[in-house]
Enzyme design. Structure first.
Site, PDB file in Angstrom:
ATOM      1  N   HIS A 115      -3.641 -13.457   0.090  1.00 39.09           N
ATOM      2  CA  HIS A 115      -2.278 -13.266   0.592  1.00 39.09           C
ATOM      3  C   HIS A 115      -2.012 -14.316   1.679  1.00 39.09           C
ATOM      4  O   HIS A 115      -2.884 -14.592   2.505  1.00 39.09           O
ATOM      5  CB  HIS A 115      -2.097 -11.891   1.249  1.00 39.09           C
ATOM      6  CG  HIS A 115      -2.357 -10.730   0.345  1.00 39.09           C
ATOM      7  ND1 HIS A 115      -1.487 -10.346  -0.643  1.00 39.09           N
ATOM      8  CD2 HIS A 115      -3.386  -9.858   0.296  1.00 39.09           C
ATOM      9  CE1 HIS A 115      -1.977  -9.275  -1.265  1.00 39.09           C
ATOM     10  NE2 HIS A 115      -3.135  -8.964  -0.721  1.00 39.09           N
ATOM     11  N   ASP A 172      -8.983 -10.799   0.238  1.00 34.99           N
ATOM     12  CA  ASP A 172      -8.092 -10.302   1.294  1.00 34.99           C
ATOM     13  C   ASP A 172      -8.477 -10.803   2.697  1.00 34.99           C
ATOM     14  O   ASP A 172      -7.613 -10.935   3.567  1.00 34.99           O
ATOM     15  CB  ASP A 172      -8.079  -8.772   1.290  1.00 34.99           C
ATOM     16  CG  ASP A 172      -7.349  -8.207   0.078  1.00 34.99           C
ATOM     17  OD1 ASP A 172      -6.317  -8.763  -0.308  1.00 34.99           O
ATOM     18  OD2 ASP A 172      -7.819  -7.189  -0.472  1.00 34.99           O
ATOM     19  N   TYR A 216      -2.440  -7.988  10.029  1.00 39.39           N
ATOM     20  CA  TYR A 216      -3.238  -7.704   8.832  1.00 39.39           C
ATOM     21  C   TYR A 216      -4.633  -7.209   9.224  1.00 39.39           C
ATOM     22  O   TYR A 216      -5.136  -6.220   8.699  1.00 39.39           O
ATOM     23  CB  TYR A 216      -3.338  -8.992   8.001  1.00 39.39           C
ATOM     24  CG  TYR A 216      -3.867  -8.811   6.609  1.00 39.39           C
ATOM     25  CD1 TYR A 216      -3.001  -8.599   5.545  1.00 39.39           C
ATOM     26  CD2 TYR A 216      -5.228  -8.865   6.348  1.00 39.39           C
ATOM     27  CE1 TYR A 216      -3.481  -8.445   4.260  1.00 39.39           C
ATOM     28  CE2 TYR A 216      -5.719  -8.708   5.068  1.00 39.39           C
ATOM     29  CZ  TYR A 216      -4.839  -8.502   4.027  1.00 39.39           C
ATOM     30  OH  TYR A 216      -5.321  -8.343   2.744  1.00 39.39           O
ATOM     31  N   HIS A 265     -11.522  -8.842  -6.794  1.00 44.13           N
ATOM     32  CA  HIS A 265     -11.168  -7.533  -6.215  1.00 44.13           C
ATOM     33  C   HIS A 265     -10.367  -6.760  -7.253  1.00 44.13           C
ATOM     34  O   HIS A 265      -9.505  -7.328  -7.930  1.00 44.13           O
ATOM     35  CB  HIS A 265     -10.328  -7.819  -4.961  1.00 44.13           C
ATOM     36  CG  HIS A 265      -9.870  -6.651  -4.175  1.00 44.13           C
ATOM     37  ND1 HIS A 265     -10.493  -5.425  -4.182  1.00 44.13           N
ATOM     38  CD2 HIS A 265      -8.834  -6.529  -3.304  1.00 44.13           C
ATOM     39  CE1 HIS A 265      -9.857  -4.603  -3.355  1.00 44.13           C
ATOM     40  NE2 HIS A 265      -8.842  -5.242  -2.816  1.00 44.13           N
ATOM     41  N   HIS A 302     -12.053  -5.506   1.794  1.00 42.66           N
ATOM     42  CA  HIS A 302     -11.961  -4.202   2.414  1.00 42.66           C
ATOM     43  C   HIS A 302     -12.213  -3.053   1.447  1.00 42.66           C
ATOM     44  O   HIS A 302     -12.019  -1.887   1.824  1.00 42.66           O
ATOM     45  CB  HIS A 302     -10.575  -4.042   3.062  1.00 42.66           C
ATOM     46  CG  HIS A 302      -9.455  -4.001   2.059  1.00 42.66           C
ATOM     47  ND1 HIS A 302      -8.522  -2.998   2.050  1.00 42.66           N
ATOM     48  CD2 HIS A 302      -9.131  -4.799   1.007  1.00 42.66           C
ATOM     49  CE1 HIS A 302      -7.655  -3.191   1.076  1.00 42.66           C
ATOM     50  NE2 HIS A 302      -7.991  -4.262   0.424  1.00 42.66           N
ATOM     51  N   GLU A 341      -8.218  -4.239  -6.677  1.00 44.06           N
ATOM     52  CA  GLU A 341      -6.968  -3.589  -6.252  1.00 44.06           C
ATOM     53  C   GLU A 341      -5.801  -4.189  -7.038  1.00 44.06           C
ATOM     54  O   GLU A 341      -5.808  -5.365  -7.408  1.00 44.06           O
ATOM     55  CB  GLU A 341      -6.769  -3.746  -4.732  1.00 44.06           C
ATOM     56  CG  GLU A 341      -5.703  -2.799  -4.209  1.00 44.06           C
ATOM     57  CD  GLU A 341      -5.708  -2.629  -2.686  1.00 44.06           C
ATOM     58  OE1 GLU A 341      -6.424  -3.370  -1.991  1.00 44.06           O
ATOM     59  OE2 GLU A 341      -4.975  -1.741  -2.204  1.00 44.06           O
ATOM     60  N   ASP A 386      -2.827  -5.248  -6.604  1.00 40.84           N
ATOM     61  CA  ASP A 386      -2.031  -6.430  -6.252  1.00 40.84           C
ATOM     62  C   ASP A 386      -2.667  -7.718  -6.772  1.00 40.84           C
ATOM     63  O   ASP A 386      -1.997  -8.747  -6.870  1.00 40.84           O
ATOM     64  CB  ASP A 386      -1.765  -6.522  -4.739  1.00 40.84           C
ATOM     65  CG  ASP A 386      -2.993  -6.329  -3.890  1.00 40.84           C
ATOM     66  OD1 ASP A 386      -3.914  -5.606  -4.300  1.00 40.84           O
ATOM     67  OD2 ASP A 386      -3.034  -6.895  -2.780  1.00 40.84           O
ATOM     68  N   HIS A 432       0.861  -1.198   0.000  1.00 40.97           N
ATOM     69  CA  HIS A 432       0.000   0.000   0.000  1.00 40.97           C
ATOM     70  C   HIS A 432       0.890   1.238   0.000  1.00 40.97           C
ATOM     71  O   HIS A 432       0.806   2.070   0.914  1.00 40.97           O
ATOM     72  CB  HIS A 432      -0.932   0.032   1.224  1.00 40.97           C
ATOM     73  CG  HIS A 432      -2.141  -0.849   1.089  1.00 40.97           C
ATOM     74  ND1 HIS A 432      -2.842  -1.312   2.173  1.00 40.97           N
ATOM     75  CD2 HIS A 432      -2.781  -1.341  -0.004  1.00 40.97           C
ATOM     76  CE1 HIS A 432      -3.863  -2.057   1.760  1.00 40.97           C
ATOM     77  NE2 HIS A 432      -3.845  -2.087   0.449  1.00 40.97           N
TER      78      HIS A 432
HETATM   79 FE1  FEO Z   1      -7.168  -5.242  -1.299  1.00 42.95          FE
HETATM   80 FE2  FEO Z   1      -4.731  -7.556  -1.503  1.00 42.95          FE
HETATM   81  O1  FEO Z   1      -5.761  -6.156  -2.108  1.00 42.95           O
END
Ligand code: FEO
Length: 399
Positions: free
Chosen positions: A231, A170, A198, A83, A151, A85, A87, A27
């Site tokens: 992750h 996530d 996390y 998602h 999230h 995002e 990553d 991030h």
């Molecule tokens: Fe919200 Fe691992 O990206």
């Protein structure tokens, strides 16, 4: 070419992600990575071949080359985008240049998110909602569960029937590189710590959504043999353990711990911090006490300790009518995490005007802490009179 990527999860499901041992920050520079991380993507090879998520943009070429080497790139019938995002979706533009028109399954918010980030590229979006499903052959289905604000607004989980795998995105993840992949093969102390870090640093602001979503998932009565987050480890040994932990963590979590966090200019505030820690131990020997210099310690590690605490004591000297910039930034981060059910007290040295303690109390109240009356303002260096104020302040925190 020999396979370099695939790890068998279960049946016809493989991990095809990126193990990121070298990652230091996430991030931007907001989240420290101390034990590596992974971007988990999964390949399902039933009658249909389904890719669940991708990896971060810097690893896109390796990701695509690996899919080619496995001989599966051209067989992909659909991509699940849990998602938007970067990553997890950062490899999509390059991937879809190779296999254009491949159907993408994602939430309506994810379409907006992806088009906002990648531009309108005419991708073959198929919008799904909670309860929608996709038949993948061999009597198995993928069932989609929206995970709004867990999230991001676009977050989604995907459940695979037959093998009973929840691809949870996530949620239930950790920034933790585990080459062996499964939770039972990981270093358990590190796994516990990274899962909590996390949650504390990424998911705690959304704790009320976690509670509601866990209740909703429980009502679906889906047997879950494996939880595969995006992750860290894949939970195959008692996956319910991380669900149970999330239920506890989302409910204004605290342990019998008090954390002292401060910064200092000429060590006066340090002396107060150490005296406060001594006094906490004296008054409450069973309470865990931790002390951190905010400017010298990792902010995410401190926030994990704050998450565990029933109270915090925050110190800063006054510098030009305000707190130190390290403490100001830290308090700003603290507020975003929306911790609940925790007490707080303030302390600090000053030489001229002495506003820091009042500012700390105001900011801590704004961050949702119950600020006790007791405090220690010390003019120049702490003396006996200042140290004498500590027991009353600590008594309010430990009771
Ligand atoms: Fe919200 Fe691992 O990206």
């Amino acid at each position: 070419k020999e396979s370099t990527m695939r790890k068998l999860v279960k049946g016809n499901v493989s991990w095809v992600g990126y193990m990121h041992w070298e990652l230091e920050m996430f991030h931007g520079d907001e989240y420290s990575i101390l034990n590596g991380s992974s971007q988990n993507a999964f390949l399902i090879e039933e009658e249909k071949t389904i890719l669940v998520d991708t990896v971060w943009l810097p690893h896109r070429d390796e990701f695509i080359e690996n899919l080619k080497a496995e001989g599966v790139l051209d067989k992909i019938d659909a991509i699940i985008v849990n998602h938007g995002e970067q990553d997890h979706s950062g490899s999509l533009p390059a991937l879809l240049k190779e296999i254009p028109d491949t159907p993408l399954y994602c939430t309506a918010a994810c379409v907006k998110s992806l088009e906002g980030q990648c531009g309108q590229q005419g991708w073959n979006f198929n919008v799904v909602k909670t309860g929608d499903s996709l038949d993948i052959g061999n009597g198995k289905q993928l069932i989609f569960v929206e995970m709004k604000m867990l999230h991001w607004p676009d977050s989604m989980a995907t459940y695979m029937t037959g093998d009973n795998i929840l691809f949870s995105m996530d949620a239930f993840g950790q920034h933790f590189a585990v080459e062996e992949m499964f939770n039972d093969l990981a270093d358990q102390a590190l796994l516990d710590k990274e899962a909590m870090k996390y949650f504390a640093n990424i998911l705690n602001p959304f704790a009320p959504f976690v509670t509601k979503k866990l209740e909703e998932i429980a009502k679906l009565n889906l047997p879950i043999d494996i939880i595969a987050p995006s992750h860290g480890v894949v939970w195959r040994d008692n996956p319910g353990q991380i669900v149970e932990k999330y239920a506890v963590w989302a409910d204004a979590y605290q342990e019998n711990q008090i954390t002292v966090a401060y910064d200092t200019m000429w060590e006066g505030t340090t002396k107060l911090a150490h005296a406060i820690a001594d006094e906490i131990h004296k008054q409450a020997p069973d309470t865990v006490v931790k002390v951190y210099n905010i400017a010298k310690s990792d902010k995410n590690e401190i926030m994990t300790e704050v998450f565990k605490s029933k109270a915090i004591v925050v110190g800063s000297p006054t510098c030009v009518n305000d707190v130190l910039t390290s403490v100001a930034g830290w308090l700003s981060f603290l507020k975003t995490l929306k911790f609940k059910n925790k007490k707080a007290a303030a302390f600090g040295c000053y030489g001229w005007s002495g506003e820091s303690v009042k500012i700390l109390q105001t900011k801590l109240a704004e961050a949702g802490f119950e600020v006790v009356e007791g405090n220690v303002r010390s003019c120049w260096n702490p003396d006996e009179e200042d140290f004498a104020k500590i027991p009353d302040m600590v008594a309010e925190l430990v009771k």
